[in-house]
Motif scaffolding. Structure first.
Motif, PDB file in Angstrom:
ATOM      1  N   ASP A   1       0.837  -1.213   0.000  1.00 48.42           N
ATOM      2  CA  ASP A   1       0.000   0.000   0.000  1.00 48.42           C
ATOM      3  C   ASP A   1       0.869   1.260   0.000  1.00 48.42           C
ATOM      4  O   ASP A   1       0.531   2.265  -0.633  1.00 48.42           O
TER       5      ASP A   1
ATOM      6  N   ARG B   1       2.089   2.113  -3.451  1.00 51.89           N
ATOM      7  CA  ARG B   1       1.063   2.786  -4.251  1.00 51.89           C
ATOM      8  C   ARG B   1       1.001   4.272  -3.898  1.00 51.89           C
ATOM      9  O   ARG B   1       0.873   5.131  -4.752  1.00 51.89           O
TER      10      ARG B   1
ATOM     11  N   LYS C   1      -3.332  -8.360   6.788  1.00 52.86           N
ATOM     12  CA  LYS C   1      -3.544  -6.914   6.981  1.00 52.86           C
ATOM     13  C   LYS C   1      -3.398  -6.540   8.452  1.00 52.86           C
ATOM     14  O   LYS C   1      -4.206  -5.823   9.035  1.00 52.86           O
TER      15      LYS C   1
ATOM     16  N   ASN D   1       1.241  -3.041   5.729  1.00 53.60           N
ATOM     17  CA  ASN D   1       1.327  -2.886   4.277  1.00 53.60           C
ATOM     18  C   ASN D   1       1.562  -1.437   3.858  1.00 53.60           C
ATOM     19  O   ASN D   1       1.722  -1.143   2.683  1.00 53.60           O
ATOM     20  N   ASN D   2       1.490  -0.523   4.821  1.00 51.27           N
ATOM     21  CA  ASN D   2       1.578   0.891   4.465  1.00 51.27           C
ATOM     22  C   ASN D   2       2.803   1.559   5.096  1.00 51.27           C
ATOM     23  O   ASN D   2       2.754   2.714   5.469  1.00 51.27           O
TER      24      ASN D   2
END
Lengths: 406, 223
Positions: free
Chosen positions: A162, A165, A196, A206-207
């Protein structure tokens, strides 16, 4: 007497008193519906909270560095606090039942990608973090940060899917660079956490952007970092001794830290506490269920007594034609159990509906377990037997001539 | 041997000075294949007598021999079984089961006797045919006239081939013509060898029956 006759006679009797039978059933219907609905909500909550805790890893003890509050330091501002490398080494070398000690430090500085500032956060993590968090490499061309990255202080990073992105949009992140507080890091890998999960229950794994812990500490010194580690995962070998290990960590930190500049969370203990809460909840639900079914049962008993009073002459005629006491007993008991059994089935259906409604209107997870359905049906049938026995007994023991006189 | 023999049968309700002697010790016998009428005014003890004969009530004293077997002091289960197999009862107000078809009504005593389903339906249809209702098997009692209902009740009483038919004021709820038809059926049954004991207060039936038992204040005054 045949079973078939009982079904037929019960059916005719219920059809004859359809509205009354429905009213009689209502108590059981609503009781069972409430039980099934509430159990679905509690089961949903239970599964969700246990999953949430398990995602943090039940075999971990998680330490957080905390900035001491002014009232604890006597008004003095403390620039440097929290769990130290010394503590981490101590856990690694002195403590038994410790499998891994994984420190993570957060760099509270803005990351720039393609010259633009972003909201993504950079973490210095020990390489064991990938396995510990049950994350995996998301791009076969790339790699996760390694031990040697730390030893060589390589300025490379691995990014969550993430985060990639957010940083680079649809562009391929591998080979790109990010810059933070004067340092530049090359993206060498992409990772994904399928569960997650959140780091320390706080940041979406994920970030985040990951740099080797050692690299981060060697590049940025105390003007960029207030702590040597923000989070430390202490993973234990044997879950059975987890509580003991956690207690020793607590004691050690309590003795070595003058100020309360850390907190300890043990997901496993949270899990146990959660399970204890669930047990209490289940007992409360069980009591509510028992009361509502008791009320339902009394309703059934009431209606059965009225039925028998009304059908006294019929009972007398049956006896005069040669029906045995047990035939009459069976017939009325069968009727009572049919009423509560049908009520139970109707209740389960309505309970399902309640569970679905709660899921889609209140957004709460609900799970109707086969166990709760079976228990609800069994209890409603049992209610029929318990509360139907007395009226059926009365009917069976009516004197034929007394009954015929009516 | 008589079909029915009552030896010193009595029935007392209550005890002490308030005791009511509904039936004083009575000896009585009924032969097979006879049409017997029990007459008496209201309160004469004729209903108590019928309850005794139908095993619906237990006598205070005495013996009741039915086909030679003393049935006066049996358990409830045994008495139910005898009511089922040996006695056919016909009531003044028919006492049909209103939720069931007339076929099912006639089947009822056979269910209690454990007759197989197929045989039961066959016999019930036969009996209803015989009382002239063979074309209305699926009708419910509420669709029939009083006289027809009483015919159903007679068919029902005959279901298990009882030793004796007991009728309690069988024409009490019917008009004279219909009542006579019912008495006519009884005559036919007696001619075939059945035994019918009918309780009535209608003196007109005196000439119809072969034997008269008259009760007054719990005593048999004529037999």
């Amino acid at each position: 007497m045949s079973f078939f006759y009982n079904i037929e006679s019960t059916w005719l009797s219920l059809k004859h008193h359809a509205f009354r039978s429905l009213l009689a059933m209502l108590g059981v219907v609503l009781g069972v519906a409430a039980v099934v609905g509430m159990l679905a909500v509690s089961e949903g909550a239970r599964v969700e909270s246990i999953e949430r805790i398990q995602r943090q890893g039940v075999d971990n003890i998680i330490l957080h560095s905390e900035e001491p509050q002014a009232n604890q330091t006597g008004g003095e501002t403390i620039y440097f606090y929290g769990i130290t490398r010394e503590d981490i080494d101590h856990f690694r070398t002195v403590f038994d039942n410790v499998k891994k000690v994984v420190p993570i430090v957060e760099l509270r500085k803005t990351i720039y990608a393609n010259g633009k500032p972003t909201d993504v956060i950079l973490m210095g993590a020990a390489p064991e973090f990938l396995a510990l968090s049950r994350s995996k490499n998301a791009d076969p061309r790339g790699r996760w940060i390694s031990e040697s990255d730390g030893a060589l202080a390589s300025q490379v990073c691995s990014v969550g899917v993430d985060a990639a992105r957010q940083l680079f949009g649809l562009e391929d992140p591998l080979g790109k660079t990010v810059s933070v507080y004067g340092a530049t890091f090359e993206v060498v890998g992409l990772i994904e956490n399928p569960l997650k999960s959140k780091l320390a229950g706080k940041y979406d794994i994920n970030n985040l952007v990951y740099v080797n812990y050692e690299t981060l500490l060697s590049i940025f010194n105390r003007d960029a970092l207030n702590v040597e580690a923000d989070y430390v995962y202490v993973q234990v070998e044997n879950l059975a001794y987890l509580k003991n290990t956690a207690d020793r960590v607590r004691t050690y930190l309590n003795e070595t830290h003058e100020l309360p500049d850390y907190t300890i969370s043990v997901p496993y203990e949270l899990l146990l506490a959660e399970q204890a809460t669930q047990r209490i909840f289940s007992v409360v639900m069980g009591s509510i269920a028992a009361i509502s079914l008791l009320v339902g049962g009394i309703g059934i008993m009431n209606i059965m007594l009225a039925n028998i009073y009304e059908r006294t002459k019929e009972i007398g005629t049956l006896r005069a034609l040669g029906a045995q006491r047990r035939t009459i007993l069976t017939q009325f008991l069968f009727e009572a159990v049919t009423l509560t059994g049908l009520g139970g089935i109707l209740g389960v259906l309505i309970g399902f509906l309640i569970a679905v409604l709660i899921k889609y209107t209140a957004g709460m997870p609900t799970i109707v377990t086969p166990g709760s359905v079976i228990v609800a049906l069994a209890v409603s049938i049992l209610t029929g037997i318990i509360f139907g026995t007395n009226p059926a007994w009365k009917a069976a023991n009516l004197s034929p001539i007394e009954a015929l006189r009516r | 041997m008589s079909l029915i023999q009552l030896q010193g049968i009595s029935r007392v309700y209550g005890s002490g000075p308030a005791a009511v002697h509904a039936l004083r010790p009575t000896d009585l016998s009924v032969e097979e294949g006879t049409f017997v009428a029990i007459f008496g005014a209201s309160g004469s003890g004729k209903s108590t007598m019928l309850n005794m004969l139908g095993l619906l009530d237990e006598p205070t004293s005495g013996n009741y021999l039915l086909e030679g077997r003393n049935v006066a002091k049996l358990s409830d289960a045994d008495r139910s079984d005898i009511r089922c197999r040996k006695i056919g009862i016909i009531f003044q107000s028919f006492n049909l089961f209103s939720h069931f078809s007339i076929l099912e009504n006639v089947c009822m005593p056979m269910r209690f006797a454990g007759v197989p389903r197929h045989e039961m339906h066959e016999r019930a249809a036969e009996l209803l045919d015989r009382v002239g209702l063979g074309s209305r098997l699926a009708h419910s009692p509420s669709q029939l006239s009083g006289g027809q209902c009483q015919r159903v009740a007679i068919a029902r009483a005959l279901a298990n081939r009882p030793a004796v038919l007991l009728a309690d004021e069988p024409t009490g709820n019917l008009d004279e013509k219909t009542g006579d038809e019912i008495i006519g059926i009884f005559h036919e049954l007696v001619a075939e060898g059945h035994t019918v004991v009918m309780v009535t207060h209608n003196a007109e039936y005196e000439k119809e029956v072969q034997r008269i038992i008259e009760l007054h204040d719990g005593n048999v005054v004529r037999q």
